[in-house]
Write an enzyme that holds these catalytic residues in place. Structure first.
Site, short mmCIF file in Angstrom:
data_model
loop_
_atom_site.label_atom_id
_atom_site.label_comp_id
_atom_site.label_asym_id
_atom_site.label_seq_id
_atom_site.Cartn_x
_atom_site.Cartn_y
_atom_site.Cartn_z
CG ASN A 1 -2.00 -1.05 1.14
OD1 ASN A 1 -2.12 -1.86 2.04
ND2 ASN A 1 -2.75 -1.11 0.06
NE ARG B 1 -2.19 1.09 5.94
CZ ARG B 1 -1.82 0.15 5.08
NH1 ARG B 1 -2.75 -0.56 4.46
NH2 ARG B 1 -0.56 -0.09 4.82
CG HIS C 1 -6.53 -3.10 -0.32
ND1 HIS C 1 -5.90 -3.21 0.91
CD2 HIS C 1 -6.67 -1.76 -0.55
CE1 HIS C 1 -5.68 -1.99 1.40
NE2 HIS C 1 -6.14 -1.10 0.54
CG ASP D 1 -3.46 -6.63 -2.58
OD1 ASP D 1 -4.47 -6.63 -1.84
OD2 ASP D 1 -2.36 -6.17 -2.21
CB CYS E 1 -0.81 -6.63 0.93
SG CYS E 1 -1.60 -7.57 2.19
#
Ligand code: ARG
Length: 278
Positions: free
Chosen positions: A70, A89, A166, A168, A262
């Site tokens: 990310n 984040r 997400h 992924d 990730c």
């Protein structure tokens, strides 16, 4: 040539807040095995193929920094930095930007949109295409800016199941041209777009069981795939596609909604030029 991956050790990792359904269930839960599992993942990646790990040190008080996918989307020497949806984040942005700048990348941001880097934007490995997930974290406007900035055909994919927030977590383009997908995480229109883009024999549709074990969140190194776990059926499918499968327990990271892929950011990335060259 070694694949270069950016990784951040889980020195300060914890499930400290609640920004996805996996975390909702686990806020405050201890993660005593995180460091061991992360070290095992690094060892497994080295066993799987030729990898070079570039480390970024964890910043205290920023527990999700371990999910380096990310940080940004890398294309050539450009790093399109994330603009995180959640303030928790956003504290990672500065550290990631410095780390990538130090590694020689030119860094930039998209304008007035949320975008969560290689968590939501995945290059097809053989087709000159970028898959761009949106809905829970990144926004639709981010996908439009990506196609302009990178001059690459972008397939916007609306994510509809919050457990797969997400891209992924539900899609994994592979170097063989196969694409792993958990289709129910995508809107009906996104499913149609994907079916139109990928020839049926190259689309590997995975089961809910594999999806919940984050099988799409897999790292490809050479002819190997590293992931948390895969059912026998999926392993056979991957073997038939020419891959060896390495499974390593990443349960501590599932508590925060992440897995193998990730925990890494591919530092050599960008649109495939296979078709352009053909
Ligand atoms: N706790 C992190 C978050 O919710 C997990 C990120 C997982 N990243 C990913 N690319 N799947 O943001």
């Amino acid at each position: 040539m070694a694949s270069k991956l950016l990784m951040c050790p889980p020195t300060d990792y914890a499930v400290a807040y609640d920004i996805n359904p996996w975390m909702t269930r686990n806020v405050g839960a201890p993660t005593p095995d995180a460091m061991r599992q992360w070290d095992r993942l690094v060892e497994t990646l080295h066993c799987a193929g030729d990898v070079e790990i570039v480390r970024v040190e964890a910043r205290p008080g920023v527990p999700d920094m371990v999910f380096t996918a990310n940080a940004a989307l890398i294309s050539g020497n450009l790093a399109i930095m994330s603009s995180f949806r959640h303030p928790e984040r956003r504290r990672e942005q500065g550290t990631y930007r410095r780390a990538l700048a130090q590694s020689g990348f030119a860094t930039t941001f998209l304008q007035q949109t949320y975008f969560e880097g290689a968590g939501d934007a995945l290059f097809d490995r053989v087709r000159p295409i970028l898959y761009a997930g949106y809905g829970w974290r990144s926004e639709r406007t981010a996908t439009m800016q990506l196609s302009e900035t990178l001059a690459v055909r972008t397939i916007p994919l609306l994510l509809v199941d919050e457990r797969f927030y997400h891209l992924d977590t539900c899609l994994c383009p592979l170097g063989s041209g196969h694409v792993l997908a958990y289709m129910d995480a995508l809107s009906p229109h996104a499913q149609r777009l994907l079916r139109r883009t990928i020839e049926p024999e190259y689309l590997i549709e995975i089961s809910l069981e594999d999806a919940l074990a984050f099988a799409c969140n897999a790292v490809e190194v050479g002819d190997s795939i590293v992931l948390h776990s895969a059912t026998l059926r999926l392993r056979e499918r991957l073997n038939a596609a020419g891959y060896r499968v390495f499974a390593t327990d990443l349960g501590e990271f599932h508590k925060a909604g992440g897995s193998a892929k990730c925990l890494t950011l591919k530092l050599e990335d960008g649109p495939s030029c296979a078709e352009a060259a053909a």
